[in-house]
Design a protein around this motif. Structure first.
Motif, short mmCIF file in Angstrom:
data_model
loop_
_atom_site.label_atom_id
_atom_site.label_comp_id
_atom_site.label_asym_id
_atom_site.label_seq_id
_atom_site.Cartn_x
_atom_site.Cartn_y
_atom_site.Cartn_z
N ALA B 84 50.40 48.93 35.19
CA ALA B 84 49.19 48.67 33.82
C ALA B 84 50.09 47.43 32.65
O ALA B 84 49.71 46.81 31.82
CB ALA B 84 49.52 49.50 34.06
N LEU B 87 48.22 44.15 32.61
CA LEU B 87 47.10 44.45 32.17
C LEU B 87 47.59 44.60 30.51
O LEU B 87 46.99 43.48 29.88
CB LEU B 87 46.76 45.85 32.85
CG LEU B 87 45.10 45.96 31.62
CD1 LEU B 87 44.56 44.61 33.31
CD2 LEU B 87 44.65 47.04 32.33
N VAL B 88 48.68 45.23 29.76
CA VAL B 88 48.83 44.96 28.39
C VAL B 88 49.14 43.42 27.95
O VAL B 88 48.59 42.81 27.14
CB VAL B 88 49.66 45.98 27.79
CG1 VAL B 88 49.96 45.93 26.71
CG2 VAL B 88 49.24 47.44 28.55
N LEU B 90 47.89 40.95 29.64
CA LEU B 90 47.43 39.86 29.90
C LEU B 90 46.53 40.28 28.83
O LEU B 90 46.35 38.85 28.15
CB LEU B 90 46.10 39.75 30.98
CG LEU B 90 45.04 40.09 31.23
CD1 LEU B 90 45.32 38.35 31.64
CD2 LEU B 90 44.67 40.63 32.36
N VAL B 91 46.16 40.68 28.47
CA VAL B 91 45.06 41.36 27.38
C VAL B 91 45.65 40.85 25.70
O VAL B 91 44.62 40.08 24.73
CB VAL B 91 44.03 42.47 27.22
CG1 VAL B 91 43.87 43.01 28.43
CG2 VAL B 91 44.84 43.86 26.86
N PHE B 92 47.19 41.20 25.83
CA PHE B 92 47.25 40.77 24.20
C PHE B 92 48.29 39.44 24.10
O PHE B 92 47.95 38.97 22.89
CB PHE B 92 48.31 42.28 23.70
CG PHE B 92 47.10 43.21 23.72
CD1 PHE B 92 46.23 42.91 22.37
CD2 PHE B 92 47.79 44.44 24.06
CE1 PHE B 92 45.91 44.45 22.22
CE2 PHE B 92 47.05 45.31 23.95
CZ PHE B 92 46.26 45.29 22.64
N ARG B 376 45.96 33.28 31.77
CA ARG B 376 45.71 34.64 31.76
C ARG B 376 45.34 35.33 33.67
O ARG B 376 45.41 36.00 33.37
CB ARG B 376 44.22 34.22 31.38
CG ARG B 376 43.78 34.85 30.08
CD ARG B 376 42.85 34.86 29.20
NE ARG B 376 42.57 34.57 27.64
CZ ARG B 376 42.06 33.63 27.13
NH1 ARG B 376 41.26 32.92 28.03
NH2 ARG B 376 41.98 33.72 25.44
N ARG B 377 44.86 34.13 34.20
CA ARG B 377 44.54 34.10 35.55
C ARG B 377 45.55 34.31 36.19
O ARG B 377 45.64 35.87 36.88
CB ARG B 377 44.37 32.28 36.34
CG ARG B 377 42.00 32.29 35.47
CD ARG B 377 41.90 31.26 36.12
NE ARG B 377 39.92 31.09 35.32
CZ ARG B 377 39.98 30.17 35.81
NH1 ARG B 377 39.46 30.29 37.33
NH2 ARG B 377 38.71 30.93 35.53
N TRP B 380 46.39 37.73 35.38
CA TRP B 380 45.86 38.71 36.15
C TRP B 380 46.16 38.51 38.08
O TRP B 380 46.27 39.73 38.32
CB TRP B 380 44.18 38.52 36.27
CG TRP B 380 43.82 38.99 37.30
CD1 TRP B 380 43.03 40.71 36.79
CD2 TRP B 380 42.48 39.01 38.67
NE1 TRP B 380 42.20 41.03 38.26
CE2 TRP B 380 42.09 39.98 39.02
CE3 TRP B 380 43.03 38.04 39.14
CZ2 TRP B 380 42.01 39.81 39.89
CZ3 TRP B 380 41.76 37.84 40.49
CH2 TRP B 380 41.43 39.08 41.11
N LEU B 383 49.11 41.05 38.14
CA LEU B 383 48.80 42.56 38.63
C LEU B 383 48.19 42.85 39.31
O LEU B 383 49.09 43.93 40.08
CB LEU B 383 47.39 42.52 37.40
CG LEU B 383 47.09 44.01 36.89
CD1 LEU B 383 48.41 44.75 36.33
CD2 LEU B 383 45.54 44.09 35.96
#
Lengths: 124, 630
Positions: B84, B87-88, B90-92, B376-377, B380, B383
């Motif tokens: 996870a 994911l953090v 990635l998004v921030f 970003r990709r 992902w 992840l």
């Protein structure tokens, strides 16, 4: 982005419209670059949209993870239920959580690229 | 004494391969900027495999299984948190940080606030977190070599430290995308294929978990001879028949109502024996067939002790043995031993999830993406790839509880991934699988260790020497300083690594994550998303958060050895939990300090508008200007 030579060779009318659009977009791009009031507003709107998306995704997965330690309290037989031969808590945390994370990540990538593209289209 | 020829071959093969590719690749990766420019064209999928190759450390490969074997369900939070974390990330930060062009946290700290002094603080935190993170890798190295070649733990640590430091100093393994991608493939293969063979042999996961949870105390599957040495401690849940070769002396420490003090709080650290509730000690002489009563036994001399098949296994440490139901269900001894299972679990999750991005060797490779979209990709894909990996390690822990119970006695549960395949028959199959898992373990600790040593060498050589002590140093002198730095970091890590034999790998890793989460996570998130963050606020917040988390962890480690401190923590068990798993307090603390001080201070860095533009303007506008000159 420099215009391509292929676009230049299309009919005159289309070129004219295209040029006018580009002029508007060019002014907005200059606003952005020179950080005029308008440019700053544009940028903070973009940042707000992106941040809202990031926070929504984070909230979704924090709730998804954070609710799991509470489940035994809400549903006392959670620990004793088994699905596909596996105890439910093991299945949920040890297996199903991963595809959940991957799907949330994919959602994020799609939406974030969409927001960036909307913004770019506005300026070009 | 070679314990497993297959495992030794696997280790040697992986070490040779890594060294050979390192030397070969040296021609391509001479300087940092060569490496970055060359890697610009790396497609996201390959890049993601390389990042996963560096990320999946010994904690993922060995530690998770070992901890599951001891504590069962609660441990599943660790691998979920490790995944996870991406994911953090990635998004921030993945996209903006790539646009900004900072490829280490010190770069970001300096570039965002135009402050070389803040860079120094960030470098200090990088060194602190990096050293903490090398400890579990060293422990893994020690037990891998020890269980393969039958050497003492210390020589395992030293051998691996020498091998990995040599490779790093020779210039290898740095940014070699293909090598790191290959190491991911090795690790995924080495964790998943043997587990399938084991499942075919031992039964379906559902049946195994049920059987493991159904047994109150794990039992030995075959008659087992243990070699005990003076000072070893066994905890017995019930009386146990043993066969002692020759004569030996031991002290029986029965569970007592009086004498000693009760240590109830367990927070992931081996309990200090001095604070256990025990009755009056009784020395005994044991010879031949004897019966040990329930309670504790301290062996006073070396001896060979044989236990029959089916015997309830003695636990080799004072770690509370996790009994059937507690092992199977949430809030077993790991979380529940603290007396505050929810607090413990939440703090653990938060620390791991938000700590990933703050590890010193993680962000570097994101710079090899051509733009933010690719970054970003890549995040992902990482992840997805690490998720694919983390499904498997817990299964080793489950099988180990049933079929490798002797590891509880020898305190080697962290080695369960290495031991299980070796026990399979026929012998040739066992040896082949042992070679596979040993190669995977080597890939795990060597890749992470070298990534950390490169980061630490860079921090010591380029930052402390090149920018601070000798700003006028030549490129050649800086490159030499990098090597000396890596050597120094390796030596310190090995020296510290010798002292952590009794700590669980995953617990050690959790600490490195907690410190990173309390300092760099708030710095990166607020630095990227909040224009009003000031230098004073950011620096003070990162320092306060990082130091508070470190203080909590150091106090917990000291309590292992100090009885008065252990007693104090026992009477304040919520405090003990917060000190051992500090993230739940220290992350909000760091955010609070950053926001409040920034608002009071009000001196927003000059040019913050263009910084924000650079961080957030979409790639296609073509505004990017890399902070690091190419």
């Amino acid at each position: 982005m420099p215009p391509t030579s292929a676009r230049r060779s299309t009919s005159d009318a289309r070129v004219a419209t295209h040029e006018r659009d580009r002029e508007h977009a060019g002014r907005r791009l200059r606003d952005l670059l020179e950080q005029t009031q308008v440019g700053t507003v544009f940028l903070s709107a973009l940042m707000r949209r992106q941040l809202r998306l990031s926070l929504a995704i984070t909230a979704a997965f924090l709730v998804g993870l954070g609710v799991q330690p509470l489940l035994p309290e809400i549903w006392p037989s959670y620990g004793d239920t088994s699905v596909l031969g596996l105890p439910l808590p093991w299945l949920v945390l040890g297996v199903l959580t991963y595809p959940g994370l991957v799907v949330l990540g994919l959602l994020y990538v799609r939406r974030a690229e969409g927001i960036d593209d909307d913004f770019t289209d506005l300026l070009q | 004494m070679i314990v497993s020829a297959g495992a030794v071959v696997g280790l040697l093969l992986m070490a040779t391969l890594t060294a050979a590719v390192g030397v070969y690749a040296r021609r391509f990766a001479r300087t940092t900027s060569d490496f970055m420019v060359a890697a610009r064209a790396v497609p996201p999928r390959l890049n993601a495999a390389a990042i996963s190759g560096e990320y999946l450390s010994a904690a993922s490969f060995l530690g998770v299984a070992g901890l599951v074997m001891q504590f069962g369900f609660d441990v599943l939070w660790y691998p979920v948190g490790y995944a996870a974390g991406y994911l953090v990330l990635l998004v921030f930060i993945a996209g903006p940080l790539r646009r900004f062009g900072a490829y280490t946290i010190p770069d970001f700290a300096e570039g965002r606030f135009n402050s070389p002094r803040f860079r120094r603080l960030a470098v200090g935190l990088v060194i602190l977190i990096g050293l903490f993170y090398t400890l579990p890798q060293m422990k893994a190295a020690g037990i891998t070599v020890a269980t393969a070649a039958g050497m003492p733990y210390a020589s395992g640590v030293v051998i691996v430290a020498v091998v990995v430091v040599s490779i790093v100093v020779a210039g290898g393994m740095r940014g070699i995308t293909l090598v790191q991608a290959m190491q991911f493939a090795v690790k995924l293969f080495a964790i998943s294929v043997p587990v399938f063979v084991l499942l075919i042999h031992h039964g379906t996961p559902g049946r195994l978990i049920g059987a493991a949870g159904g047994q109150p105390v794990p039992r030995l599957t075959a008659a087992t001879a243990f070699t005990v040495s003076s000072g070893d401690l066994w905890s017995l849940s019930r009386s146990l028949a043993v066969d002692v070769e020759g004569r030996t002396t031991a002290t029986l420490l029965p569970p007592g109502e009086r004498g000693g003090t009760a240590r109830t709080t367990y927070v992931g650290v081996p309990l200090s024996t001095s604070s256990q509730r025990i009755g009056p000690p009784r020395p005994v002489i044991l010879a031949g067939r004897s019966t040990l009563p329930a309670g504790r036994v301290r062996w006073e001399e070396g001896a060979k002790v044989t236990l029959a098949a089916g015997a309830p296994v003695p636990f080799g440490s004072d770690t509370p043995p996790s009994t059937g139901r507690a092992w199977l269900h949430p809030f077993g001894p790991l979380a529940g031993g603290s007396g505050h299972p929810l607090l413990f679990t939440y703090s653990l999750i938060i620390g791991i999830v938000f700590g990933t991005m703050g590890l010193p060797h993680i962000l570097v490779r994101f710079y090899t993406n051509p733009d933010a979209r690719a970054a970003r990709r890549t995040a992902w894909y990482v992840l997805a790839l690490v998720s694919l990996f983390y499904v498997w390690p817990p299964l080793y822990g489950v099988i180990g509880r049933l079929h490798a119970a002797q590891l509880y006695t020898t305190n080697l549960t962290d080695a369960v991934v290495l031991i299980l395949p070796r026990q399979l028959g026929p012998a040739w199959l066992g040896e082949i699988l042992a070679a596979v898992v040993a190669a995977g373990a080597f890939a795990a600790f060597a890749s992470t260790l070298s990534g950390l040593l490169v980061s630490l060498g860079g921090a010591l050589g380029h930052d402390i020497y090149g920018r601070w002590l000798r700003p006028a140093a030549s490129a050649r002198a800086r490159s030499r300083a990098f090597r000396v730095g890596a050597l120094l970091a390796g030596a310190v890590a090995a020296a510290l690594g010798l002292s952590v034999e009794h700590f669980d790998i995953s617990i050690l890793v959790g600490w490195a994550f907690a410190i990173a989460a309390s300092s760099f996570f708030p710095l990166l998130v607020l630095g990227i998303w909040w224009p009003r963050l000031t230098l004073l606020g950011a620096a003070a917040g990162a320092a306060v958060g990082g130091l508070a988390a470190t203080a909590g962890i150091v106090i917990t480690m000291v309590a292992f050895a100090s009885q008065p401190l252990a007693q104090l923590l026992d009477t304040h068990s919520a405090l003990a939990v917060v000190l051992a798993q500090p993230a739940i307090v220290t992350i909000p603390l760091a955010f609070l300090v950053m926001v409040v001080l920034s608002l009071v201070d009000g001196r927003v860095p000059a040019g913050v508008g263009s910084t924000m533009l650079q961080l957030h303007a979409p790639d296609r506008l073509g505004l990017r200007r890399d902070y690091v000159p190419e």
